[in-house]
Design an enzyme around this catalytic site. Structure first.
Site, PDB file in Angstrom:
ATOM      1  N   GLY A 145       0.763  -1.240   0.000  1.00 35.30           N
ATOM      2  CA  GLY A 145       0.000   0.000   0.000  1.00 35.30           C
ATOM      3  C   GLY A 145       0.793   1.290   0.000  1.00 35.30           C
ATOM      4  O   GLY A 145       0.195   2.368  -0.161  1.00 35.30           O
ATOM      5  N   GLU A 162       3.894  -6.707   1.579  1.00 29.23           N
ATOM      6  CA  GLU A 162       3.672  -7.078   0.175  1.00 29.23           C
ATOM      7  C   GLU A 162       3.363  -5.862  -0.691  1.00 29.23           C
ATOM      8  O   GLU A 162       2.256  -5.707  -1.185  1.00 29.23           O
ATOM      9  CB  GLU A 162       2.574  -8.146   0.057  1.00 29.23           C
ATOM     10  N   GLY A 204       3.326  -3.491  -4.003  1.00 27.33           N
ATOM     11  CA  GLY A 204       3.300  -3.656  -5.456  1.00 27.33           C
ATOM     12  C   GLY A 204       3.772  -2.374  -6.106  1.00 27.33           C
ATOM     13  O   GLY A 204       4.902  -2.248  -6.588  1.00 27.33           O
ATOM     14  N   CYS A 208     -12.495   5.746 -28.410  1.00 23.80           N
ATOM     15  CA  CYS A 208     -13.792   6.331 -28.712  1.00 23.80           C
ATOM     16  C   CYS A 208     -14.614   6.530 -27.454  1.00 23.80           C
ATOM     17  O   CYS A 208     -15.575   5.813 -27.208  1.00 23.80           O
ATOM     18  CB  CYS A 208     -14.518   5.428 -29.687  1.00 23.80           C
TER      19      CYS A 208
HETATM   20  N1  LLP Z   1      -1.662  -6.836  -0.900  1.00 20.98           N
HETATM   21  C1  LLP Z   1      -2.982  -6.894  -1.117  1.00 20.98           C
HETATM   22  C2  LLP Z   1      -3.782  -7.867  -0.385  1.00 20.98           C
HETATM   23  C3  LLP Z   1      -3.579  -6.026  -2.038  1.00 20.98           C
HETATM   24  O1  LLP Z   1      -4.890  -6.097  -2.252  1.00 20.98           O
HETATM   25  C4  LLP Z   1      -2.774  -5.096  -2.745  1.00 20.98           C
HETATM   26  C5  LLP Z   1      -3.367  -4.192  -3.717  1.00 20.98           C
HETATM   27  C6  LLP Z   1      -1.398  -5.082  -2.485  1.00 20.98           C
HETATM   28  C7  LLP Z   1      -0.877  -5.960  -1.560  1.00 20.98           C
HETATM   29  C8  LLP Z   1      -0.461  -4.130  -3.175  1.00 20.98           C
HETATM   30  O2  LLP Z   1      -0.790  -2.815  -2.941  1.00 20.98           O
HETATM   31  P1  LLP Z   1       0.194  -1.650  -3.461  1.00 20.98           P
HETATM   32  O3  LLP Z   1       1.513  -1.760  -2.687  1.00 20.98           O
HETATM   33  O4  LLP Z   1       0.418  -1.855  -4.910  1.00 20.98           O
HETATM   34  O5  LLP Z   1      -0.545  -0.417  -3.159  1.00 20.98           O
HETATM   35  N2  LLP Z   1      -5.653  -0.730  -9.330  1.00 20.98           N
HETATM   36  C9  LLP Z   1      -5.425   0.218  -8.260  1.00 20.98           C
HETATM   37  C10 LLP Z   1      -4.700  -0.390  -7.095  1.00 20.98           C
HETATM   38  C11 LLP Z   1      -5.428  -1.586  -6.521  1.00 20.98           C
HETATM   39  C12 LLP Z   1      -4.651  -2.219  -5.420  1.00 20.98           C
HETATM   40  C13 LLP Z   1      -5.285  -3.493  -5.027  1.00 20.98           C
HETATM   41  N3  LLP Z   1      -4.598  -4.202  -4.016  1.00 20.98           N
HETATM   42  C14 LLP Z   1      -4.645   1.404  -8.824  1.00 20.98           C
HETATM   43  O6  LLP Z   1      -4.352   1.407 -10.007  1.00 20.98           O
HETATM   44  O7  LLP Z   1      -4.351   2.360  -8.115  1.00 20.98           O
END
Ligand code: LLP
Length: 451
Positions: free
Chosen positions: A262, A304, A306, A375
């Site tokens: 997150g 975790e 991303g 479009c």
């Molecule tokens: N762990 C879990 C259980 C998650 O649901 C997520 C993201 C992550 C880790 C990784 O989160 P991060 O470090 O990437 O924030 N499509 C959206 C983001 C959706 C995130 C969903 N879950 C966007 O483009 O902003």
């Protein structure tokens, strides 16, 4: 509610919180290069739109997490949330960096399997895992994030030999984060995970009725693109409070604690997310203090992320075509991509920074709207950006597109998904081929009565 003293962090590291890839540069003609390779040449080789990933940036961010865990905590597991960007090369890169993988579908798992990613370093998430997905976890000894009773039913039905299954229980900790704000509530309206209040009974039930299940720990993920450090810390503390109860009442000591991902990144220069080192330090301190206070053995701390591993490494290069000037109203600068390769602006009103190649980003500024080619009137990548005056055929770079761009790309309007190239100081490599028109037809069938 438990209360903890306010903690401060003091990390003396150089910031890697840059909006642009670390290897981004401009020469005296304002031509942009990534890792020494000119955009112009990369686009000539691979076409446009083009996703470009700076390998140095990904590795630096991974190492920032790893170093910080080592410095501030001890035993940890850094898990890359591959939904941000999953393809074979990225799985390999994470493997080389000894990073674990979070997958949320059979597709993401299959990609990891196809490059022999070590399955003991994979965790499988999801609020509605299919029998096929649970089966694949069991066959490959992938750790399952137990999200609900349907997961449990499937595990029990499909684990015929009752071999050991490692799980982590996902809970809703009563802390929810909507980017810059967070709320604490007793109960959360979420499709994910068990209610925290039910966890003690769940663990007791697992211990009694499912002796082959090994519970490694609890998991919570409170949101994405988060700029505050307190919510993740608070979630960790809520979970550890539960560890204490579980230990006292059931005699079970958890070995792992997964506090989710997150951490936010800079999309605009005005964005000010915490440093990776600071969020790790802050969470680590809280966990260490709580373990001392609750007399718990320090668990292996799992995070975790991303976005914060890959987003700043990525840029998308477009070529400008049509420029439509509506006097006194708006100037549309149209690019050869848009919502099919980056759905985030139309989906979340996400904002991005863009610059032109081969033009001074501080000169000849005017306010324009960067429009996609699809479009739909809403297909606008950037509304009202102050940018150097653009001409047809200029190359436009949009920054911070390494996460949730390719992974959320679509074939809307029968668009072919762009190519992706991974660049480092020694070379550039195509890691995802541009889709061809024939790729679009590959799955189509015409029934005989129509042919
Ligand atoms: N762990 C879990 C259980 C998650 O649901 C997520 C993201 C992550 C880790 C990784 O989160 P991060 O470090 O990437 O924030 N499509 C959206 C983001 C959706 C995130 C969903 N879950 C966007 O483009 O902003």
């Amino acid at each position: 509610m438990i209360s903890f003293e306010k903690m401060t962090v003091n990390t003396m590291k150089t910031s890697i919180n840059k909006l642009k890839p670390l290897s981004f540069s401009r020469n005296s003609n304002q031509e942009i290069s990534i890792a020494g390779f000119k955009l112009k040449d990369l686009v000539q080789t691979y076409g446009s739109p083009l996703y470009i990933l700076c390998e140095e940036t990904i590795r630096a961010r991974v190492n920032e997490y790893k170093d910080s865990f080592q410095e501030f905590y001890g035993e940890y597991e850094l898990v890359y949330a591959s939904k941000a960007l999953n393809c074979k090369a990225i799985c390999k890169l994470m493997e080389k960096e000894s990073v674990s993988l979070d997958v949320v579908s059979i597709g993401e798992l299959y990609t990891a399997l196809s490059v022999n990613f070590p399955m003991n370093k994979v965790i499988f998430h999801g609020n509605n895992k299919s029998p096929e997905e649970i089966q694949a976890c069991l066959e490959n000894n992938v750790r399952i994030i137990l999200d609900n009773f349907n997961d449990l039913r499937l595990i029990d039905e499909l684990n015929k030999s009752k071999k050991e299954v490692n799980i982590i229980i996902r809970v809703t900790p009563g802390i929810e984060c909507h980017t810059h704000e967070y709320i604490k509530t007793g109960k959360i309206d979420s499709k994910f995970g068990f209610n925290l209040e039910d966890v003690l009974d769940l663990v007791a039930k697992l211990k009694k009725d499912y002796p082959y299940i090994k519970i490694l720990g609890l998991h919570s993920h409170i949101g994405s693109q988060i700029f505050e450090m307190a919510p993740q810390r608070d979630a960790a503390l809520v979970l550890l409070n539960k560890y204490k109860e579980i230990k006292e009442q059931l005699g079970i000591e958890m070995t792992h604690l997964n506090i989710g991902g997150g951490l936010g990144i800079k999309y605009l220069e005005s964005d000010d997310p915490p440093e990776i080192a600071d969020i790790v330090n802050f969470s680590a301190k809280a966990v260490i203090e709580a373990c001392e206070k609750f007399d718990l053995k320090k668990p292996i701390l799992m995070m975790e992320p991303g976005r914060s591993l890959v987003a700043p490494a990525g840029i998308t290069v477009y070529r400008i075509g049509n420029i439509k000037d509506i006097p006194n109203l708006r100037k549309y600068v149209c690019v050869d991509g848009g919502m099919a390769d980056n759905v985030r602006p139309i989906m979340y009103q996400a904002q991005y920074l863009a610059e032109l190649d081969a033009k001074d980003p501080n000169k000849d500024l005017e306010t324009v709207t960067i429009a996609g080619k699809y479009c739909e009137s809403g297909d606008v990548l950037i509304k009202d950006i102050k940018m150097t005056k653009a001409d047809t055929d200029d190359l436009l770079v949009v920054f911070s597109t390494g996460a949730y761009n390719y992974s959320m790309a679509s074939n809307y309007n029968r668009a072919t998904k762009p190519a992706m190239v991974l660049v480092n100081r020694t070379g550039h490599n195509l890691i995802v081929k541009r889709e061809s028109l024939d790729d679009l037809l590959r799955q189509d069938l015409v029934p005989s009565h129509l042919s």
